[in-house]
Design a protein around this motif. Structure first.
Motif, mmCIF file in Angstrom:
data_model
loop_
_atom_site.group_PDB
_atom_site.id
_atom_site.type_symbol
_atom_site.label_atom_id
_atom_site.label_comp_id
_atom_site.label_asym_id
_atom_site.label_seq_id
_atom_site.Cartn_x
_atom_site.Cartn_y
_atom_site.Cartn_z
ATOM 1 N N LYS A 56 -89.593 33.712 8.192
ATOM 2 C CA LYS A 56 -89.908 34.360 9.458
ATOM 3 C C LYS A 56 -91.380 34.138 9.826
ATOM 4 O O LYS A 56 -91.696 33.703 10.936
ATOM 5 C CB LYS A 56 -89.609 35.856 9.346
ATOM 6 C CG LYS A 56 -89.647 36.631 10.637
ATOM 7 C CD LYS A 56 -88.951 37.962 10.443
ATOM 8 C CE LYS A 56 -88.909 38.783 11.734
ATOM 9 N NZ LYS A 56 -90.227 39.343 12.078
ATOM 10 N N CYS A 59 -92.058 30.496 10.740
ATOM 11 C CA CYS A 59 -91.588 30.117 12.076
ATOM 12 C C CYS A 59 -92.487 30.688 13.162
ATOM 13 O O CYS A 59 -92.742 30.029 14.174
ATOM 14 C CB CYS A 59 -90.152 30.596 12.282
ATOM 15 S SG CYS A 59 -88.944 29.644 11.363
ATOM 16 N N GLU A 60 -92.953 31.883 12.943
ATOM 17 C CA GLU A 60 -93.800 32.491 13.967
ATOM 18 C C GLU A 60 -95.087 31.693 14.146
ATOM 19 O O GLU A 60 -95.505 31.420 15.266
ATOM 20 C CB GLU A 60 -94.101 33.952 13.606
ATOM 21 C CG GLU A 60 -92.945 34.876 14.006
ATOM 22 C CD GLU A 60 -93.046 36.250 13.377
ATOM 23 O OE1 GLU A 60 -94.072 36.537 12.736
ATOM 24 O OE2 GLU A 60 -92.084 37.027 13.524
ATOM 25 N N PHE A 63 -94.248 28.275 15.985
ATOM 26 C CA PHE A 63 -93.856 28.200 17.384
ATOM 27 C C PHE A 63 -94.746 28.960 18.348
ATOM 28 O O PHE A 63 -94.772 28.660 19.531
ATOM 29 C CB PHE A 63 -92.421 28.699 17.554
ATOM 30 C CG PHE A 63 -91.401 27.762 16.977
ATOM 31 C CD1 PHE A 63 -91.376 26.429 17.384
ATOM 32 C CD2 PHE A 63 -90.491 28.187 16.038
ATOM 33 C CE1 PHE A 63 -90.441 25.549 16.862
ATOM 34 C CE2 PHE A 63 -89.554 27.314 15.509
ATOM 35 C CZ PHE A 63 -89.535 25.992 15.920
ATOM 36 N N PHE A 115 -84.834 26.685 12.347
ATOM 37 C CA PHE A 115 -86.019 26.735 13.204
ATOM 38 C C PHE A 115 -85.646 26.848 14.667
ATOM 39 O O PHE A 115 -86.312 27.529 15.441
ATOM 40 C CB PHE A 115 -86.875 25.492 12.971
ATOM 41 C CG PHE A 115 -87.225 25.289 11.547
ATOM 42 C CD1 PHE A 115 -88.101 26.156 10.919
ATOM 43 C CD2 PHE A 115 -86.669 24.260 10.819
ATOM 44 C CE1 PHE A 115 -88.417 25.998 9.588
ATOM 45 C CE2 PHE A 115 -86.979 24.094 9.487
ATOM 46 C CZ PHE A 115 -87.850 24.960 8.869
ATOM 47 N N TYR A 118 -85.191 30.371 15.833
ATOM 48 C CA TYR A 118 -86.427 31.049 16.177
ATOM 49 C C TYR A 118 -87.009 30.502 17.478
ATOM 50 O O TYR A 118 -87.473 31.237 18.341
ATOM 51 C CB TYR A 118 -87.455 30.897 15.050
ATOM 52 C CG TYR A 118 -87.249 31.872 13.930
ATOM 53 C CD1 TYR A 118 -87.760 33.159 14.013
ATOM 54 C CD2 TYR A 118 -86.534 31.519 12.801
ATOM 55 C CE1 TYR A 118 -87.566 34.065 12.988
ATOM 56 C CE2 TYR A 118 -86.323 32.421 11.765
ATOM 57 C CZ TYR A 118 -86.851 33.685 11.871
ATOM 58 O OH TYR A 118 -86.654 34.580 10.856
#
Lengths: 182, 182
Positions: A56, A59-60, A63, A115, A118
């Motif tokens: 998590k 990914c944050e 992106f 991915f 997300y």
DNA sequence: AATGATACTGAACAAATCGTTCGGTAACGA
DNA sequence: TCGTTACCGAACGATTTGTTCAGTATCATT
């Protein structure tokens, strides 16, 4: 943030990236990550509650800046020019072509759905905010939420197709394809 | 197939279905499945190599008859009548509305992507075989593979949207939505 | 340069899960 | 009736998990 924290976090992310391009996320173990990152087991759990939280957080970071820059550069313009030459979507496709953070390796791997899930959350927000601009292009009386969903999923699927086919087309061509189907 | 084999297999599948509607696939353990199915541990591994193979076998049983019947009933007709009143897609939407095998519980759960991935593999084959019928509806010069991909993904996304919104619309209406966007 | 706070190490720990093994039992099909 | 086959149940070593703790190194501040 403490430099030690940053270094550990970076090392873990880097090792995680490496392994993600090699095997399925579900097969990855914490032991494997900390071995490659060369950090203690306790350090890992000091940073991330579980393997899923690592994903998590990863990914944050991956992106957020894509959409930050996309939102910044396009916030006060007319986003959806009819020929697509200045659309946010073109902007996004170009971003992926530049391959920042080696994101293509991740999106080409077997874990790409991880991915893209997300990514799509962020994309939905973007489309939500730009719906008025899109409304005019809507030809029929489809429900709003269906329409939004269709745009978001078509973008993600176009991106997947583009990458899977070796990104042979230019970002402009891909944008044209995408605008054609929506 | 031995009756004992069938019963064990059924028990495992049934327990698996139950648990799948409750938690993430990744969180499910073999011990949990055999406890609920009330079979021995060795029995499980006699049937399925791993948890992933269980999922694979489960999905195959779940979807194969959908496409078998869809292919049978539509094989020798003109599939894509212009108003969609006799399209394979309508047939598929109707199948989901009937909720055979309690498939909706699975497609509503957090694991829906798991099943839709398998579903889509079959869908791709179907579309591949029906591409000539679709070709005439193609308006622009998009690459064939992109066009096929767009149809398949739009169908899956439409299905997801329909289910997520409580299936308020009739299969006919949903088919109309779908045919409109492609 | 000294100080107190904070992050990392490395090792150990119980607990859970995995995949396999085995002899004994019961159900099967022919 | 008889040979075959699947199941049971218990146990096994091996992995992985998430936590603990005392000792060490690095940090920011004064």
């Amino acid at each position: 943030m403490d430099r030690r924290q940053r270094k550990s976090r970076e090392a873990i992310f880097h090792a995680f990236t490496d392994i993600l391009s090699e095997k399925d996320f579900s097969q990855i173990t914490v032991g494997e990550v900390i071995a490659r990152a060369d950090v203690g087991r306790a350090t890992f759990y000091a940073h991330f509650e579980t393997k899923d939280f690592l994903l998590k957080a990863f990914c944050e970071e991956l992106f957020c800046h894509i959409f930050d820059t996309a939102a910044d550069t396009h916030e006060h313009r007319h986003i959806f020019s009819c020929d697509g030459s200045d659309s946010v979507f073109l902007h996004l496709f170009q971003h992926f072509q530049r391959n920042d953070n080696n994101i293509l390796a991740l999106l080409s791997s077997r874990n790409n759905e991880l991915f893209l899930r997300y990514f799509r959350n962020n994309l939905n927000l973007l489309i939500e905010s730009q719906l008025p601009n899109l409304q005019s292009r809507k030809k029929a009386n489809l429900p709003d939420s269906y329409w939004k969903n269709h745009i978001a999923s078509s973008f993600v699927e176009t991106l997947k197709w583009w990458i899977a086919n070796g990104m042979a087309e230019s970002p402009e061509t891909i944008t044209a394809y995408f605008l054609q189907v929506i």
